[in-house]
Design an enzyme around this catalytic site. Structure first.
Site, mmCIF file in Angstrom:
data_model
loop_
_atom_site.group_PDB
_atom_site.id
_atom_site.type_symbol
_atom_site.label_atom_id
_atom_site.label_comp_id
_atom_site.label_asym_id
_atom_site.label_seq_id
_atom_site.Cartn_x
_atom_site.Cartn_y
_atom_site.Cartn_z
ATOM 1 N N ASP A 7 -3.923 -3.372 0.964
ATOM 2 C CA ASP A 7 -4.009 -2.035 0.337
ATOM 3 C C ASP A 7 -4.015 -2.227 -1.178
ATOM 4 O O ASP A 7 -3.639 -3.284 -1.684
ATOM 5 C CB ASP A 7 -2.823 -1.148 0.751
ATOM 6 C CG ASP A 7 -2.959 0.277 0.207
ATOM 7 O OD1 ASP A 7 -4.094 0.785 0.145
ATOM 8 O OD2 ASP A 7 -1.956 0.873 -0.197
ATOM 9 N N SER A 8 -4.431 -1.179 -1.874
ATOM 10 C CA SER A 8 -4.389 -1.226 -3.334
ATOM 11 C C SER A 8 -2.939 -1.300 -3.821
ATOM 12 O O SER A 8 -2.682 -1.756 -4.927
ATOM 13 C CB SER A 8 -5.048 0.032 -3.899
ATOM 14 O OG SER A 8 -4.341 1.167 -3.437
ATOM 15 N N CYS A 70 -6.342 0.836 3.763
ATOM 16 C CA CYS A 70 -6.662 1.612 2.578
ATOM 17 C C CYS A 70 -7.919 2.407 2.916
ATOM 18 O O CYS A 70 -8.976 1.819 3.153
ATOM 19 C CB CYS A 70 -6.931 0.660 1.405
ATOM 20 S SG CYS A 70 -7.488 1.479 -0.090
ATOM 21 N N GLU A 162 3.288 5.136 -6.577
ATOM 22 C CA GLU A 162 3.373 3.765 -7.114
ATOM 23 C C GLU A 162 4.420 3.681 -8.229
ATOM 24 O O GLU A 162 5.069 2.664 -8.396
ATOM 25 C CB GLU A 162 2.008 3.297 -7.640
ATOM 26 C CG GLU A 162 0.961 3.050 -6.559
ATOM 27 C CD GLU A 162 1.207 1.778 -5.734
ATOM 28 O OE1 GLU A 162 1.616 0.755 -6.311
ATOM 29 O OE2 GLU A 162 0.999 1.824 -4.508
ATOM 30 N N CYS A 194 -5.013 8.943 3.510
ATOM 31 C CA CYS A 194 -4.669 7.908 2.525
ATOM 32 C C CYS A 194 -3.355 7.315 3.014
ATOM 33 O O CYS A 194 -2.432 8.065 3.371
ATOM 34 C CB CYS A 194 -4.498 8.524 1.135
ATOM 35 S SG CYS A 194 -3.737 7.401 -0.073
ATOM 36 N N HIS A 196 -0.988 5.996 1.579
ATOM 37 C CA HIS A 196 0.212 6.321 0.785
ATOM 38 C C HIS A 196 0.869 7.623 1.272
ATOM 39 O O HIS A 196 2.067 7.799 1.098
ATOM 40 C CB HIS A 196 -0.139 6.505 -0.693
ATOM 41 C CG HIS A 196 -0.319 5.225 -1.460
ATOM 42 N ND1 HIS A 196 -1.396 4.399 -1.279
ATOM 43 C CD2 HIS A 196 0.443 4.647 -2.427
ATOM 44 C CE1 HIS A 196 -1.297 3.361 -2.103
ATOM 45 N NE2 HIS A 196 -0.187 3.487 -2.802
HETATM 46 N N1 DGL Z 1 -3.655 3.840 0.081
HETATM 47 C C1 DGL Z 1 -4.995 3.952 -0.273
HETATM 48 C C2 DGL Z 1 -5.833 4.793 0.633
HETATM 49 O O1 DGL Z 1 -5.524 4.834 1.818
HETATM 50 C C3 DGL Z 1 -5.417 3.779 -1.678
HETATM 51 C C4 DGL Z 1 -5.065 4.752 -2.655
HETATM 52 C C5 DGL Z 1 -5.549 4.400 -4.048
HETATM 53 O O2 DGL Z 1 -5.435 3.252 -4.455
HETATM 54 O O3 DGL Z 1 -6.041 5.329 -4.707
HETATM 55 O O4 DGL Z 1 -6.780 5.411 0.237
#
Ligand code: DGL
Length: 270
Positions: A7-8, A70, A162, A194, A196
């Site tokens: 993931d990012s 992600c 984050e 997402c 997150h």
């Molecule tokens: N957790 C990520 C997603 O599912 C990435 C969010 C990001 O880096 O903007 O999209």
């Protein structure tokens, strides 16, 4: 043997946690590209370059199978990676399809023509890049007809998570849900598109109301992975141990991860 999870940043830990519970004997290597998060405000070429670099690093760690935990990378880069970049003996899978199969009441790999499903009005919450890609709507159209999707790009939520600023994240969730409801007053279901966002699932549910069914990915992806490994045990790869890598400040990322998952997590520099 180890499965790679990318993931990012911290969001993919929600997927890792569910996978580790479902497959307790499988080691996982997690890669957080924290130095370059968020991806959701980047363009598709940039997301492709960063994602291939990170996944290449997980291949070097002995992972033959990498899950893009992600949605932004799954939406903006996965197809291009699968078409020309992934080596023959490796696999990269995204997190979109298990979610859409659950929403459209399908079993894994059911490729029958699109049909009517129970849910008619779906709210999609995702990053700006995922919303712009329209990948969710495309995948849905292969499987279901007559579903009205209203997408809300949730700017700022990933940055707030984050940064560990949960008060800001909660305020942003409320305002994004309000904005969605102005466009679609009565969604039957909501997708947290997402990885997150499950960290704020209670806040999404509270703002949406108890009668909206909220779908999030972690358990759905874990089930799909278990199913995939049963059919492809050779994809477990060579890596031996669970570990966490980040391109960011390892101490800071470890502190945030420990705060969110409420168990000690130690990242090492990638
Ligand atoms: N957790 C990520 C997603 O599912 C990435 C969010 C990001 O880096 O903007 O999209």
């Amino acid at each position: 043997m180890a499965i790679g999870i990318f993931d990012s940043g911290l969001g993919g830990l929600t997927v890792l946690d569910a996978c580790a519970k479902r497959l307790p004997d499988v080691p996982f290597k997690y890669f957080a590209d924290s130095a370059n998060a968020p991806y959701g405000v980047r363009d598709a070429d940039d997301i492709y370059d960063l994602t291939t670099k990170a996944v290449g690093r997980l291949f070097e760690e002995g992972c033959d199978l990498v899950i893009l935990a992600c949605n932004t990378a799954s939406a903006a880069a996965l197809r291009r990676m699968q078409e020309g970049w992934v080596p023959r003996d490796k696999r990269v899978l995204g997190v979109f399809v298990p979610l859409i199969e659950a929403l459209t009441e399908r079993q894994w790999g059911d490729n029958s023509p699109p049909r009517e499903v129970d849910v008619k009005h779906v709210a999609l919450f995702a990053t700006p890049a995922t919303v712009a890609s329209r990948a969710f709507q495309r995948e849905l159209a292969f499987r279901a007809i007559g579903v009205d999707v209203e997408a809300q790009a949730c700017g700022g939520v990933v940055d707030a998570i984050e940064d560990g600023d949960l008060i800001l994240a909660e305020a942003l969730v409320k305002s994004h849900v309000d904005a969605l409801k102005r466009k679609m007053p009565d969604p039957g279901a909501a997708i947290l598109g997402c990885t997150h966002y499950p960290l704020m699932e209670a806040e999404f549910q509270a703002a949406l109301g108890a009668d909206v069914k909220v779908y999030s990915q972690a358990n759905l992806v874990a089930e799909s992975l278990a199913d995939y490994l049963e059919r492809h045990p050779e994809m477990l790869g060579q890596g031996q141990a669970t570990g966490y890598l980040t391109t960011g400040d390892a101490q800071r990322v470890s502190d945030r991860a420990t705060q969110f998952l409420r168990r000690k997590i130690e990242f090492a520099p990638a």
